[in-house]
Write an enzyme that holds these catalytic residues in place. Sequence first.
Site, mmCIF file in Angstrom:
data_model
loop_
_atom_site.group_PDB
_atom_site.id
_atom_site.type_symbol
_atom_site.label_atom_id
_atom_site.label_comp_id
_atom_site.label_asym_id
_atom_site.label_seq_id
_atom_site.Cartn_x
_atom_site.Cartn_y
_atom_site.Cartn_z
ATOM 1 N N LEU A 1 -2.174 -3.004 8.866
ATOM 2 C CA LEU A 1 -2.840 -1.857 8.577
ATOM 3 C C LEU A 1 -3.101 -2.091 6.949
ATOM 4 O O LEU A 1 -2.596 -2.795 6.243
ATOM 5 C CB LEU A 1 -2.255 -0.630 8.222
ATOM 6 C CG LEU A 1 -1.419 0.042 9.581
ATOM 7 C CD1 LEU A 1 -0.984 1.467 9.582
ATOM 8 C CD2 LEU A 1 -3.298 0.375 10.964
ATOM 9 N N ASP A 2 -4.706 -1.688 6.765
ATOM 10 C CA ASP A 2 -5.215 -2.336 5.824
ATOM 11 C C ASP A 2 -4.766 -1.133 4.687
ATOM 12 O O ASP A 2 -4.067 -0.303 4.975
ATOM 13 C CB ASP A 2 -6.665 -1.452 6.097
ATOM 14 C CG ASP A 2 -7.860 -2.412 6.566
ATOM 15 O OD1 ASP A 2 -6.892 -4.334 6.759
ATOM 16 O OD2 ASP A 2 -8.776 -1.766 7.309
ATOM 17 N N LYS A 3 -4.008 -1.173 3.590
ATOM 18 C CA LYS A 3 -4.078 -1.292 2.210
ATOM 19 C C LYS A 3 -4.633 0.281 2.109
ATOM 20 O O LYS A 3 -3.651 1.044 2.634
ATOM 21 C CB LYS A 3 -4.334 -1.489 0.866
ATOM 22 C CG LYS A 3 -3.939 -1.048 0.219
ATOM 23 C CD LYS A 3 -4.960 -1.950 -1.228
ATOM 24 C CE LYS A 3 -4.569 -0.993 -2.435
ATOM 25 N NZ LYS A 3 -4.894 -1.129 -3.964
ATOM 26 N N ARG B 1 -13.047 -0.115 12.501
ATOM 27 C CA ARG B 1 -14.153 0.243 11.047
ATOM 28 C C ARG B 1 -15.991 -0.827 11.084
ATOM 29 O O ARG B 1 -16.699 -0.354 10.872
ATOM 30 C CB ARG B 1 -13.385 -0.709 9.060
ATOM 31 C CG ARG B 1 -12.562 0.076 9.431
ATOM 32 C CD ARG B 1 -11.666 -0.811 7.600
ATOM 33 N NE ARG B 1 -11.834 -0.657 6.968
ATOM 34 C CZ ARG B 1 -12.150 -1.245 6.089
ATOM 35 N NH1 ARG B 1 -10.835 -2.224 5.538
ATOM 36 N NH2 ARG B 1 -12.771 -1.322 4.276
#
Length: 324
Positions: free
Chosen positions: A163-165, A263
């Site tokens: 997962l992204d930050k 996104r």
Amino acid sequence: MVASAPTPQVPPDDGAAVDLDDPEAQALEWRDALVDAAAHGQRLDRCVVAMATEFSRSHLQGLIDRGHVQVDGVVQTVASRKLKLGQRVRLELVPTAQSLAFRPEPIPLCIVYEDEHLLVVDKPVGLVVHPAAGHWSGTLLNGLLAHHAGAATLPRAGIVHRLDKDTSGLMVVAKTLPAMTTLVRLIALREVRRVYLALAMGEVSFDERRIEAPIGRDPSSRVRMAVVASGKPARTDVRCLARRDGVSALRCQLHTGRTHQIRVHLAHIGHPLVGDVLYGGKPAHGLTRQALHAARLAFAHPADDRPMSFEAAMPADLARAWIE
């Protein structure tokens, strides 16, 4: 330049103590060299590069900048300084950040399930999953290495997806190599169900929509992904849960796991995530980071095929902004 033998774990000339319980201090090494006639008039940085050829020039120049080089016992921070015959150069060879990245750190983990084969974590906003430039410590990987000894024997400490930050929510992590192999295969076969909740800019015109568009590196920006003809196939199924006040609450199901997939896909159809400035979103409803949460995760257990299903509540900032 005449170099002496490396001197590991020797205090520098200023007498500063070295904490040998500190893993970084344990890795330190000092190297000495005497400026000979051939090196007279040479720049300090050229001398230092010759003393430690196994390190990159940029790393060694950084050591000079941070005061890890001495000439005749005096710290030097100017890389262009010219050396003179007979001077002694001492280099404190601090390891690169990359070399220290894969080590255990006692990082609190929100574990929602664990057995001898795997664990499921609820990743908070702000936690980086894997060490990379700018984040060589304090990652989920570092925490996993501290959590159980077996993580050190696994590629990426058992991490099978990311997962992204600034994305929160559920991740499954393997604890054994057989479990990791099976989970990677399940993801490749699209048999791991991953559902996200998102707030998008604008009020979408659809109730349900399938987005199938290939994703690859944005040719105009190294930090972005984009829908490009040469990209890898990617599919996201989107359902609108609510729309008002210029935003839409969406349920997004991944069928592939491309970098930044949700996104990129939502930005591609003109509805970037709230707070996702990288892809054209803007802060709204109190959110300044991308409004994305991995809310549901389901898969067959890699050891016995029993169905596993988990849900994670939205973090407080997204819950306050949520519309329904």
